[in-house]
Write a protein that holds these residues in place. Structure first.
Motif, short mmCIF file in Angstrom:
data_model
loop_
_atom_site.label_atom_id
_atom_site.label_comp_id
_atom_site.label_asym_id
_atom_site.label_seq_id
_atom_site.Cartn_x
_atom_site.Cartn_y
_atom_site.Cartn_z
N ASP A 1 0.53 -1.28 -0.06
CA ASP A 1 -0.16 -0.30 0.00
C ASP A 1 0.71 1.40 0.12
O ASP A 1 0.63 1.80 -0.67
CB ASP A 1 -1.10 0.41 1.27
N ARG A 2 1.72 1.45 0.97
CA ARG A 2 3.00 2.18 0.79
C ARG A 2 3.33 2.02 -0.77
O ARG A 2 3.93 3.44 -0.38
CB ARG A 2 3.24 2.50 2.17
N ALA A 3 4.06 1.45 -0.94
CA ALA A 3 4.67 1.79 -2.38
C ALA A 3 3.67 1.93 -3.09
O ALA A 3 4.54 2.95 -3.51
CB ALA A 3 5.33 0.33 -2.96
N VAL A 4 2.99 1.64 -3.24
CA VAL A 4 1.71 1.92 -4.69
C VAL A 4 1.28 4.30 -3.86
O VAL A 4 1.88 4.66 -5.63
CB VAL A 4 0.63 1.63 -5.20
N LEU A 5 1.29 3.99 -3.12
CA LEU A 5 1.11 5.88 -2.58
C LEU A 5 2.69 6.35 -2.92
O LEU A 5 2.33 7.66 -3.70
CB LEU A 5 0.42 5.74 -0.97
N ALA A 6 3.75 5.81 -2.59
CA ALA A 6 4.69 6.56 -2.61
C ALA A 6 5.05 6.70 -4.25
O ALA A 6 5.17 8.33 -4.87
CB ALA A 6 5.81 6.05 -1.86
N PHE A 7 4.75 5.93 -5.34
CA PHE A 7 4.86 5.52 -6.33
C PHE A 7 3.75 6.86 -7.43
O PHE A 7 4.66 7.48 -8.08
CB PHE A 7 4.62 4.63 -6.83
N ALA A 8 2.47 6.77 -6.80
CA ALA A 8 1.99 7.58 -7.15
C ALA A 8 1.82 9.01 -6.29
O ALA A 8 2.25 9.85 -8.30
CB ALA A 8 0.44 7.22 -6.78
N GLY A 9 2.63 9.57 -5.08
CA GLY A 9 3.19 10.75 -5.82
C GLY A 9 3.87 11.20 -6.16
O GLY A 9 3.70 12.36 -6.50
N VAL A 10 4.73 10.40 -6.03
CA VAL A 10 6.40 10.63 -6.82
C VAL A 10 6.00 11.02 -8.88
O VAL A 10 6.57 11.99 -9.26
CB VAL A 10 7.21 9.90 -7.25
N MET A 11 5.04 10.16 -9.58
CA MET A 11 4.49 10.21 -10.58
C MET A 11 3.81 11.28 -10.41
O MET A 11 3.94 12.84 -11.82
CB MET A 11 3.78 9.50 -11.40
N ILE A 12 3.12 11.98 -9.95
CA ILE A 12 2.74 13.33 -9.63
C ILE A 12 2.88 14.45 -9.43
O ILE A 12 3.41 15.44 -10.72
CB ILE A 12 1.38 13.17 -8.43
N LEU A 13 4.34 14.32 -8.89
CA LEU A 13 5.49 15.04 -8.42
C LEU A 13 6.34 15.85 -9.94
O LEU A 13 6.22 16.61 -10.64
CB LEU A 13 6.11 15.66 -7.14
#
Length: 67
Positions: free
Chosen positions: A4-16
């Motif tokens: 869950d945290r890996a997916v959230l972190a990946f989504a955040g990095v992609m948005i930034l």
């Protein structure tokens, strides 16, 4: 790190990343941000997330994201 945290972190990095590309390369990169948002929305309703499948294959363990 849990899945869950890996997916959230990946989504955040992609948005930034998409915001930076929109600001400094081309305004058309805003569509990358739209794609990410739509993917997050559909995964919230369907429970299916392509990024989670990739992370599972890379060996990220499932578990509670908030422990």
């Amino acid at each position: 790190m849990s899945l869950d945290r890996a997916v959230l972190a990946f989504a955040g990095v992609m948005i930034l990343l998409s915001v930076v590309l929109t600001a400094f390369v081309s305004p058309l990169f805003v569509w990358f941000t739209v794609f990410i948002g739509l993917n997050m929305l559909q995964s919230a309703f369907t429970g299916w997330c392509p990024a989670a499948l990739v992370f599972k294959r890379l060996g990220v363990k499932e578990g509670c994201a908030f422990r």
